[in-house]
Design a protein around this motif. Structure first.
Motif, PDB file in Angstrom:
ATOM      1  N   PRO B 446       0.829  -1.218   0.000  1.00  0.00           N
ATOM      2  CA  PRO B 446       0.000   0.000   0.000  1.00  0.00           C
ATOM      3  C   PRO B 446       0.856   1.257   0.000  1.00  0.00           C
ATOM      4  CG  PRO B 446       0.207  -0.806   2.222  1.00  0.00           C
ATOM      5  CD  PRO B 446       0.991  -1.757   1.351  1.00  0.00           C
ATOM      6  N   THR B 451       1.255   1.370   8.403  1.00  0.00           N
ATOM      7  CA  THR B 451      -0.078   0.781   8.530  1.00  0.00           C
ATOM      8  C   THR B 451      -0.500   0.599   9.980  1.00  0.00           C
ATOM      9  OG1 THR B 451       0.964  -1.343   8.324  1.00  0.00           O
ATOM     10  CG2 THR B 451       0.032  -0.409   6.339  1.00  0.00           C
ATOM     11  N   TRP B 477      -7.351   3.098   0.683  1.00  0.00           N
ATOM     12  CA  TRP B 477      -6.213   2.196   0.465  1.00  0.00           C
ATOM     13  C   TRP B 477      -5.772   2.305  -0.980  1.00  0.00           C
ATOM     14  CZ3 TRP B 477      -4.344  -1.842  -2.342  1.00  0.00           C
ATOM     15  CH2 TRP B 477      -3.297  -2.583  -1.777  1.00  0.00           C
TER      16      TRP B 477
END
Lengths: 255, 514
Positions: B446, B451, B477
């Motif tokens: 991503p 994260t 995302w």
């Protein structure tokens, strides 16, 4: 035969002396070993010290070889190190610009793509790490040719292939174009390599202010340009990213 | 660090923002996020690792709380904003690390015992009685191992004088780091909320996965007075309001770090999985609303619970040695100068030259759990160079990922469609390609690498209505890169067989187990 430069010969002799035998020597030992006046030897050592080739031990006052000398032999910045340092910044550039981001280095008379961040939409895209781009007409390539003398001579030597009707191939026009790149600090490619695509790129420097790569965005010419000009906010975002990566590589002090 | 990510708030539309605290093993961080999930600013501060004896690891909880306050202030100031621009604060934390403190003063009674600390090894064996390490697995999803908080509490009760009595009198509170931070944020001795979330509670060995409450029988078997335990709440709800400098700010999420990464990677559907590649690697897969028992050496854990919605469970597998193997090649073997160079060296050859490296430095973990195993480099010939070994190092991480994914698929009967990755090693292109090759599935990275903090921010933002639902978060995302399999099936099967042969050769090296 060209005349050799005496002070360079003497500086080389100082380095050879420090590289062998004792390794740490005082000023008078160096002067007498090389049969130089103390003042002359001191001037040589001071200059070598400023360049980082010689270091003085703080406790004893003696001289030894400097760290810069080691780096000289091992100066190549690992491209994977470059990618690791660039990761956060290139992600952010992709998000803020909405376009795909490429990081390239000079490799075999072209630009090797060492890092690629997808355009942040949900479209299918293919990772282009490992692909090659031409030096003379892409934004990444022009940045490298403008700032890296090795890239410049390669771009000047190779055949500058025509990709689109806008590709610049004439030698003088190409040199003028690089002048513009140097003057404004970034390069562009508006349909000079691929029809319908435009790019902006800026140089990435390492801690010795050597241009080690170029970072840029590429996207549809309709998005990247307005009325034939590149969007200023894209240019600013690319240059910010290049500065941030350079700073992470330690170049900040020299900016 | 504090200035490196700082951009101005104005570039992000002026807010409002969500702040996330990551109380980690080596440092505490605070990251401010905007509505698109982009990082606005960061601040970070390391804390001391206290190592009183081999195998013992402690933290000073008071130092951690001081650092947490500093980094929150620092992150807000780096962003050029005040608490008024922040809608809520979320927390993610190193899991299982255990602290007990005085309710009346907020003073810890002992240093916090860190998850890596192995002092409870013998205690865990004793607690297994005649059943062994799976004695509480049906209720808790966990084996009896020294990581988990329950046995650490027991150790403190047995070793700090008079503590058990004070616990029974209700003078002492227990918490993992989420509880410690929330209690302090919300007032400490003056009305601080003594709560934990389901994900952290699921790492204590004391929570029953079927009731989501403390299990009385297990608490009494381990010898923990229930008066010390915090109230178990969901991962995303307003636990209380901060006091002091942040006064009025809702404290609105708590998630263990790996669960937060699962949440930040938006793995909201069964079968979605994330793998965080750092020193070690943690792979979690969403398995939906039912806890799935593992028969293949994985842990069953709570993934998250949003407010009063049904909890979401996960299977977890960890690999002890991944990034640390690259560090070992750099520091102990001296074959590379920097971690990134492993890729340069490995890329200089086409394959592993027949060499396989199984880094069972302290035994084999999931799915084997063999403490008698030790590391092996197999298949050596005169042909093998350091570049082949570099390749074998990267392949070791890939094959261990495959073994965990295989175990997850067996336990859950859900097929993994793609693997979402994060962590420092995702900068290694060759490794990511190799993982995709051996899994025969796409590997995707991503655009926001942070994260863990993002997961805590998302959960807090959901709790206060900054984001409406998980679908909105999914839209945030963005795929930064995707690696797709290039290896043909025949090569993959042959290489896997060779890897498994190498794994077999690590077993039984330590002859006597103490």
């Amino acid at each position: 035969m060209a005349r050799s430069i005496q002070s360079l010969e003497r500086a080389a002799a100082v380095l050879r002396l420090l590289a062998g035998g004792e390794r740490r020597l005082g000023l008078s030992e160096i002067a007498s070993a090389l049969d130089l006046a103390k003042g002359t030897a001191h001037g040589l050592i001071r200059t070598l010290q400023q360049e980082g080739f010689v270091e003085q031990d703080a406790a004893t006052g003696k001289y030894q070889l400097g760290a810069e000398l080691l780096r000289l032999g091992n100066s190549y910045l690992d491209v994977h190190e470059l990618r690791a340092r660039a990761l956060v910044w290139t992600d952010d550039l992709a998000r803020s610009s909405g376009e795909s981001v490429y990081l390239g280095v000079l490799h075999q008379q072209g630009v090797l793509i060492v890092h690629h961040v997808f355009r942040p939409d949900d479209s299918r895209q293919v990772l282009e790490v490992g692909a090659m781009q031409p030096l003379h007409c892409t934004a990444l390539g022009k940045v490298l040719a403008a700032y890296d003398p090795v890239a410049h001579s390669q771009a000047a030597d190779v055949e500058r292939r025509v990709f689109t009707e806008r590709t610049v191939t004439d030698e003088q026009a190409f040199e003028e174009l690089l002048e513009v790149v140097r003057a404004r600090g970034w390069a562009s490619d508006v349909e000079e390599t691929w029809n319908g695509l435009a790019s902006v790129a800026a140089p990435v420097y390492d801690r010795r202010r050597m241009p080690v790569g170029a970072v840029g965005v590429t996207g549809a010419v309709e998005r990247v340009c307005a009325e034939g000009e590149l969007h200023p906010h894209l240019v600013a975002a690319v240059r910010d990213c290049a500065r941030a990566v350079s700073r992470d590589l330690g170049a900040l002090r020299r900016f | 660090m504090s200035d490196t990510h700082a951009t101005t708030a104005s570039a992000h539309g002026g807010g409002p923002f969500i702040a996330a605290i990551d109380q980690g093993t080596t440092s505490s961080r605070c990251i401010v996020f905007d509505k698109d999930g982009r990082i606005v600013s960061v601040d970070q501060k390391e804390h001391e690792q206290i190592l009183p004896k081999p195998g013992w690891v402690e933290h000073d909880a008071a130092e951690i709380w001081a650092n947490v306050q500093q980094v929150v202030t620092g992150a807000l100031s780096n962003a050029g904003i005040t608490k008024k621009d922040v809608l809520a604060i979320g927390i993610t934390n190193q899991r299982e690390t255990t602290v007990l403190w005085e309710k009346a003063t907020g003073k810890p009674v002992h240093n916090a015992i860190v998850w890596q600390d192995t002092r409870t090894d013998a205690l865990c064996k004793d607690l297994g009685r005649n059943v062994g390490q799976d004695r509480f697995r049906r209720e808790t999803g966990l084996p009896l191992a020294s990581y988990f908080a329950g046995p650490k509490i027991r150790w403190l009760l047995d070793n700090v004088e008079g503590l058990r009595e004070r616990c029974e009198n209700g003078e002492i509170l227990f918490g993992t780091m989420d509880s410690w931070v929330i209690w302090n944020l919300t007032g400490g001795p003056n009305g601080g909320r003594h709560v934990t979330d389901v994900t952290n509670a699921s790492r204590t060995l004391l929570m029953n996965l079927h009731t989501m409450q403390w299990d009385e029988k297990i608490c009494s078997s381990i010898g923990i007075p229930m008066a010390v335990l915090p109230e178990i709440r969901s991962s995303a709800e307003v636990y209380g309001e901060a006091v002091g400098e942040l006064s009025g700010l809702p404290v609105a999420s708590a998630l263990g770090d790996q669960q937060a990464a699962l949440f930040g990677q938006t793995c909201y559907s069964p079968g979605e999985a994330k793998s965080t590649y750092g020193t070690g690697t943690f792979l979690l897969m969403n398995t939906g609303h039912e806890p799935i028992n593992s028969y293949n050496g994985l842990l069953t854990t709570v993934g998250y619970r949003i407010g009063d919605q049904e909890p979401v469970f996960a299977l977890e597998g960890s690999i002890a040695v991944t990034g640390s193997l690259v560090q070992w090649m750099r520091d102990q073997m001296g074959l590379i100068n920097s971690a990134a160079e492993i890729e340069t060296l490995a890329s200089s050859v086409e394959d592993n030259g027949g060499a396989y490296f199984v880094p069972a430095f302290s035994g084999l973990f999931a799915p084997y759990w063999r403490s008698d195993a030790r590391g092996v480099i197999a298949g050596l010939t005169r042909y093998v160079t350091k570049a082949h070994l570099a390749r074998a190092v990267l392949e070791a991480t890939a094959w261990q990922t495959r073994e965990i994914v295989d175990a997850m698929q067996k336990d859950s009967e859900v097929e993994l469609t793609s693997l979402k990755v994060d962590g420092g090693m995702t900068a290694n292109n060759l490794l990511m390609q190799t993982i995709s090759d051996v899994l025969d599935a796409p590997v995707v990275r991503p655009m926001v690498a942070e994260t863990t903090c993002l997961g805590a921010a998302y959960a807090a933002g959901l709790a206060v209505g900054f984001w409406s639902d998980t679908e909105e978060l999914r839209a945030n995302w963005k795929r930064a890169a995707e690696w797709t399999p290039r290896m043909d099936a025949e090569t993959r099967e042959r290489e896997y067989r060779n890897w498994l042969k190498a794994v077999e050769r690590t077993m039984g090296w330590i002859e006597e187990e103490s």
